[in-house]
Design a protein around this motif. Structure first.
Motif, PDB file in Angstrom:
ATOM      1  N   ASN A  86       0.797  -1.238   0.000  1.00 50.96           N
ATOM      2  CA  ASN A  86       0.000   0.000   0.000  1.00 50.96           C
ATOM      3  C   ASN A  86       0.827   1.284   0.000  1.00 50.96           C
ATOM      4  OD1 ASN A  86      -2.408  -1.517   0.061  1.00 50.96           O
ATOM      5  ND2 ASN A  86      -2.243  -1.713   2.271  1.00 50.96           N
ATOM      6  N   GLN A  87       2.047   1.242  -0.463  1.00 55.00           N
ATOM      7  CA  GLN A  87       2.876   2.443  -0.488  1.00 55.00           C
ATOM      8  C   GLN A  87       3.099   2.974  -1.894  1.00 55.00           C
ATOM      9  OE1 GLN A  87       4.053   4.128   2.397  1.00 55.00           O
ATOM     10  NE2 GLN A  87       2.444   2.764   3.116  1.00 55.00           N
ATOM     11  N   PHE A  88       3.172   2.092  -2.867  1.00 51.68           N
ATOM     12  CA  PHE A  88       3.401   2.491  -4.247  1.00 51.68           C
ATOM     13  C   PHE A  88       2.298   1.900  -5.122  1.00 51.68           C
ATOM     14  CE2 PHE A  88       7.414   3.187  -2.191  1.00 51.68           C
ATOM     15  CZ  PHE A  88       7.851   4.380  -2.755  1.00 51.68           C
ATOM     16  N   ALA A  89       2.297   2.253  -6.392  1.00 49.50           N
ATOM     17  CA  ALA A  89       1.241   1.838  -7.320  1.00 49.50           C
ATOM     18  C   ALA A  89       1.021   0.325  -7.269  1.00 49.50           C
ATOM     19  CB  ALA A  89       1.602   2.273  -8.743  1.00 49.50           C
ATOM     20  N   ASP A  90      -0.245  -0.079  -7.363  1.00 51.65           N
ATOM     21  CA  ASP A  90      -0.564  -1.501  -7.395  1.00 51.65           C
ATOM     22  C   ASP A  90       0.195  -2.171  -8.530  1.00 51.65           C
ATOM     23  OD1 ASP A  90      -2.315  -1.363  -5.260  1.00 51.65           O
ATOM     24  OD2 ASP A  90      -4.097  -1.140  -6.525  1.00 51.65           O
ATOM     25  N   GLY A  91       0.816  -3.274  -8.233  1.00 52.07           N
ATOM     26  CA  GLY A  91       1.514  -4.047  -9.247  1.00 52.07           C
ATOM     27  C   GLY A  91       2.827  -3.460  -9.712  1.00 52.07           C
ATOM     28  N   VAL A  92       3.366  -2.497  -8.961  1.00 50.70           N
ATOM     29  CA  VAL A  92       4.589  -1.809  -9.384  1.00 50.70           C
ATOM     30  C   VAL A  92       5.730  -2.786  -9.677  1.00 50.70           C
ATOM     31  CG1 VAL A  92       5.477  -1.354  -7.056  1.00 50.70           C
ATOM     32  CG2 VAL A  92       6.073   0.188  -8.905  1.00 50.70           C
ATOM     33  N   LEU A  93       5.801  -3.882  -8.976  1.00 53.47           N
ATOM     34  CA  LEU A  93       6.904  -4.824  -9.177  1.00 53.47           C
ATOM     35  C   LEU A  93       6.596  -5.924 -10.188  1.00 53.47           C
ATOM     36  CD1 LEU A  93       8.225  -5.199  -5.527  1.00 53.47           C
ATOM     37  CD2 LEU A  93       9.237  -3.906  -7.416  1.00 53.47           C
ATOM     38  N   VAL A  94       5.372  -5.968 -10.697  1.00 55.19           N
ATOM     39  CA  VAL A  94       5.027  -7.073 -11.592  1.00 55.19           C
ATOM     40  C   VAL A  94       4.464  -6.650 -12.944  1.00 55.19           C
ATOM     41  CG1 VAL A  94       4.706  -8.739  -9.732  1.00 55.19           C
ATOM     42  CG2 VAL A  94       2.753  -7.400 -10.523  1.00 55.19           C
ATOM     43  N   ARG A  95       3.902  -5.469 -13.046  1.00 55.07           N
ATOM     44  CA  ARG A  95       3.328  -5.045 -14.331  1.00 55.07           C
ATOM     45  C   ARG A  95       4.436  -4.789 -15.343  1.00 55.07           C
ATOM     46  NH1 ARG A  95      -0.221  -0.483 -11.930  1.00 55.07           N
ATOM     47  NH2 ARG A  95       1.018   0.695 -13.411  1.00 55.07           N
ATOM     48  N   PRO A  96       4.167  -5.040 -16.606  1.00 54.78           N
ATOM     49  CA  PRO A  96       5.194  -4.786 -17.627  1.00 54.78           C
ATOM     50  C   PRO A  96       5.381  -3.294 -17.890  1.00 54.78           C
ATOM     51  CG  PRO A  96       3.184  -5.610 -18.652  1.00 54.78           C
ATOM     52  CD  PRO A  96       2.971  -5.663 -17.167  1.00 54.78           C
ATOM     53  N   MET A  97       6.603  -2.916 -18.137  1.00 55.50           N
ATOM     54  CA  MET A  97       6.914  -1.558 -18.576  1.00 55.50           C
ATOM     55  C   MET A  97       6.934  -1.634 -20.094  1.00 55.50           C
ATOM     56  SD  MET A  97       9.768  -0.304 -15.801  1.00 55.50           S
ATOM     57  CE  MET A  97      10.870  -1.693 -16.012  1.00 55.50           C
ATOM     58  N   THR A  98       6.017  -0.943 -20.752  1.00 55.44           N
ATOM     59  CA  THR A  98       5.766  -1.217 -22.162  1.00 55.44           C
ATOM     60  C   THR A  98       6.152  -0.109 -23.132  1.00 55.44           C
ATOM     61  OG1 THR A  98       3.513  -0.397 -21.920  1.00 55.44           O
ATOM     62  CG2 THR A  98       3.856  -2.765 -21.621  1.00 55.44           C
ATOM     63  N   ASP A  99       6.664   0.991 -22.680  1.00 58.78           N
ATOM     64  CA  ASP A  99       6.980   2.043 -23.641  1.00 58.78           C
ATOM     65  C   ASP A  99       8.371   2.620 -23.395  1.00 58.78           C
ATOM     66  OD1 ASP A  99       6.804   3.870 -21.527  1.00 58.78           O
ATOM     67  OD2 ASP A  99       4.764   4.451 -22.022  1.00 58.78           O
TER      68      ASP A  99
END
Length: 157
Positions: A86-99
């Protein structure tokens, strides 16, 4: 081996492969955070929290992360800070960085990990989306950058 046992083994293997590729949690273990470098954790925090807005916005987010790393109340690693619930964006460590923002995030992460800090952030350890306002009188705002407002929590006298 029975058909049921074989199916269970295939499902278990598939779950392990899927979680290791996606960086998700499996049986409570966060494989993503355990195998990420400090740079990747920093990149991800800056990428997702600054909305890939600018180098200045990313540097400000990175400065907050490092301010927390330097405070004994928080984990003493970049990945530990970024991975806090609950400190940073949801999924910050797992979502793909796409751009292409990932390239800029990598460059700014290198700068932050070598000691660069945004001077306007000062000692702030918190930020939220710019334009939001909260009714708390202990939030001392120091900077707006990258679509975020950065603030220190101070005691009210």
């Amino acid at each position: 081996m029975s058909t049921a046992a074989s199916a269970i083994l295939r499902l278990a293997a598939l779950a392990i492969v899927a979680t290791s590729l996606g960086g998700c949690s499996f049986l409570g273990a966060n494989f993503a955070m355990n195998r990420m470098s400090e740079k990747e954790c920093m990149m991800r925090a800056m990428y997702f929290e600054s909305n890939r807005s600018s180098a200045e916005g990313m540097l400000a987010v990175g400065t907050v992360v490092m301010n927390r790393v330097d405070d004994p109340r928080y984990p003493q690693s970049v990945c530990g800070v970024v991975g806090q619930k609950n400190q940073f964006a949801d999924g910050v460590l797992v979502r793909p960085m796409t751009d292409s923002g990932a390239v800029l995030a990598a460059q700014v992460a290198d700068q932050v990990l070598r000691g660069s800090r945004h001077p306007g952030v000062q000692n702030a350890q918190h930020f939220h989306t710019a334009g939001l306002r909260f009714p708390y009188n202990n939030m001392f705002y120091v900077l707006e950058a990258g679509g975020n407002e950065f603030y220190e929590k101070r005691s009210v006298r």
